[in-house]
Design a protein around this motif. Structure first.
Motif, short mmCIF file in Angstrom:
data_model
loop_
_atom_site.label_atom_id
_atom_site.label_comp_id
_atom_site.label_asym_id
_atom_site.label_seq_id
_atom_site.Cartn_x
_atom_site.Cartn_y
_atom_site.Cartn_z
N TYR A 132 2.30 9.25 2.51
CA TYR A 132 2.64 10.66 2.37
C TYR A 132 3.94 10.96 3.11
O TYR A 132 4.20 10.39 4.17
N LEU A 133 4.73 11.85 2.54
CA LEU A 133 5.96 12.32 3.17
C LEU A 133 5.73 13.75 3.64
O LEU A 133 5.40 14.62 2.83
N LEU B 104 6.50 9.70 7.72
CA LEU B 104 5.87 8.82 6.73
C LEU B 104 4.53 8.37 7.29
O LEU B 104 4.46 7.69 8.31
N ILE B 105 3.45 8.79 6.62
CA ILE B 105 2.10 8.54 7.12
C ILE B 105 1.27 7.87 6.04
O ILE B 105 1.31 8.28 4.87
N ASN B 106 0.51 6.84 6.41
CA ASN B 106 -0.36 6.22 5.41
C ASN B 106 -1.73 6.89 5.40
O ASN B 106 -2.15 7.52 6.36
N GLY B 107 -2.42 6.75 4.26
CA GLY B 107 -3.69 7.44 4.07
C GLY B 107 -4.78 6.96 4.99
O GLY B 107 -5.76 7.69 5.22
N ALA B 108 -4.64 5.77 5.55
CA ALA B 108 -5.63 5.28 6.52
C ALA B 108 -5.36 5.77 7.93
O ALA B 108 -6.17 5.55 8.83
N ASP C 152 0.81 -1.21 0.00
CA ASP C 152 0.00 0.00 0.00
C ASP C 152 0.85 1.27 0.00
O ASP C 152 0.39 2.33 0.41
N CYS C 153 2.09 1.19 -0.47
CA CYS C 153 3.00 2.33 -0.37
C CYS C 153 2.54 3.52 -1.21
O CYS C 153 2.89 4.65 -0.91
#
Length: 393
Positions: free
Chosen positions: A270-271, A280-284, A265-266
């Protein structure tokens, strides 16, 4: 004022002390006011235009209530419309209309597919990069990036521009990533080429530090610049990782992703800059990783960021991190339950979530994709540079 027939100075402060303290006073004002104050005298003008004062003012703008804003970009037909909004809420302010890169006089009409995945809105040290344009929202000036060196024997895909600031040389640089497809003897070779441009010059330079076997390319074109390093995503040998470009040495290095990250899911990651470190954050919004040591590659990962009831309520919704303000991360949430876009702050220390209510529903205003960036105002004046300058009123 007179006393015993003599004039008494209105101030007992020596002039040299008064002038030395003037920058500390002027840094409290917004850019719009300071541009007007340049007309007070030559001394004031020289202080406001001084590079040291520009750096001082920009640093202080991070803490001023009116020094930080959210810049939004929405595609309106073939052009892009930019707006700003106060991060604590308020009406949208119309800023600028920018023609699309692909109708620029520098680029032909060969770019015909959908380029939504290559478009990004970047704000670095007070300047905003929109495709092939650099813009300062505070001074209302923008320049168009000159075309990079192109080979007549290759077909070029859509270019990507990454803006960065080198604090050691005090210069802005643009890193260009270009997918090059070469046709030779019936065979097709696809590779990625990088060139670098220093704002203030008109010449692209090749980056020689990319090995031949190094072919970084990724569908996720998001990037950020922190302390003189541009971070972006790369896929090398089918493995996701982060590509770091050091602006002073103009060299690349590879940073592996934290082991907790789901590489599948990379593309939804978001950076962003978090307390002068890479986040480093994921959209969920289920994990956030912060690069505590970029030399030794030490990641600190926090799982289950939000309480379960928040994640359950917003299940299926998309979280877009916009940027960090002090210890809080500003998020835009596509709330599929109510069909509105909401802004939230998540505090990394207290782990609390608060909603910003005084923001208009962007879904009622925009019909297409919306891009966001956190912007800190700056006095940096693009008019010193001579290529394709357009002053905005």
């Amino acid at each position: 004022m007179e006393q015993k027939g003599k004039m008494v100075p209105s101030s007992s402060v020596p002039p040299e002390i008064l002038w030395s303290s003037l920058p500390l006073i002027l840094k409290q004002f917004p850019v719009k006011t300071l541009l007007k104050l340049r007309c007070v005298s030559k001394v004031w003008c020289s202080i406001i235009d001084d590079p040291d004062f520009i750096r001082l003012h920009h640093k202080h703008s991070h803490t001023r209530p009116d020094g930080v804003s959210i810049v939004l970009m929405n595609k309106d037909g073939g052009d892009y419309q930019l707006y700003s909004v106060d991060p604590e809420g308020g009406p949208l302010v119309d800023l600028l209309e920018v023609p699309s890169l692909f109708v620029s006089k520098y680029y032909s009409s060969v770019y015909e597919p959908n380029y939504a995945d290559t478009i990004q809105l970047q704000s670095v040290n007070g300047l905003v990069c929109i495709q092939n344009r650099i813009w300062n929202p505070s001074t209302r000036q923008r320049i168009e990036i000159p075309p990079r060196k192109e080979s007549t024997t290759t077909f070029l895909d859509v270019p990507t521009y990454l803006l960065g600031f080198d604090p050691f040389s005090d210069k802005y640089k643009i890193l260009n990533k270009q997918v090059v497809v070469s046709i030779d003897g019936g065979g097709v070779e696809k590779r990625v080429e990088y060139q670098i441009l220093t704002i203030g010059t008109n010449e692209w330079r090749e980056i020689d530090s990319v090995p031949n076997e190094f072919v970084p390319y990724h569908r996720n074109h998001r990037s950020c610049c922190i302390e003189g390093v541009i971070y972006s995503f790369a896929c090398i040998s089918d493995e996701d990782m982060i590509l770091a470009f050091e602006l002073t040495r103009e060299e690349f290095r590879i940073i592996p992703l934290p082991p907790e990250v789901d590489h599948v899911d990379c593309c939804d990651f978001y950076l962003i800059e978090v307390r002068e470190r890479l986040g480093l954050i994921n959209g969920a919004m289920t994990t956030i990783s912060i690069l505590e040591d970029s030399e030794k590659i030490v990641w600190m990962t926090q799982n289950s960021i939000f309480p379960d009831f928040i994640l359950k309520y917003y299940e299926g919704s998309k979280f877009t991190p916009i940027g960090a303000i002090h210890t809080e991360i500003l998020l835009c949430v596509d709330d599929w339950n109510t069909q509105v876009k909401r802004f939230f702050y998540y505090d990394l220390e207290s782990k609390r979530l608060r909603r910003v209510d005084a923001v208009p529903n962007l879904l009622d205003i925009f019909q297409y994709g919306i891009y966001y960036t956190k912007h800190v105002e700056s006095l940096f004046r693009l008019k010193r540079f001579y290529f394709v300058l357009i002053d905005q009123s």
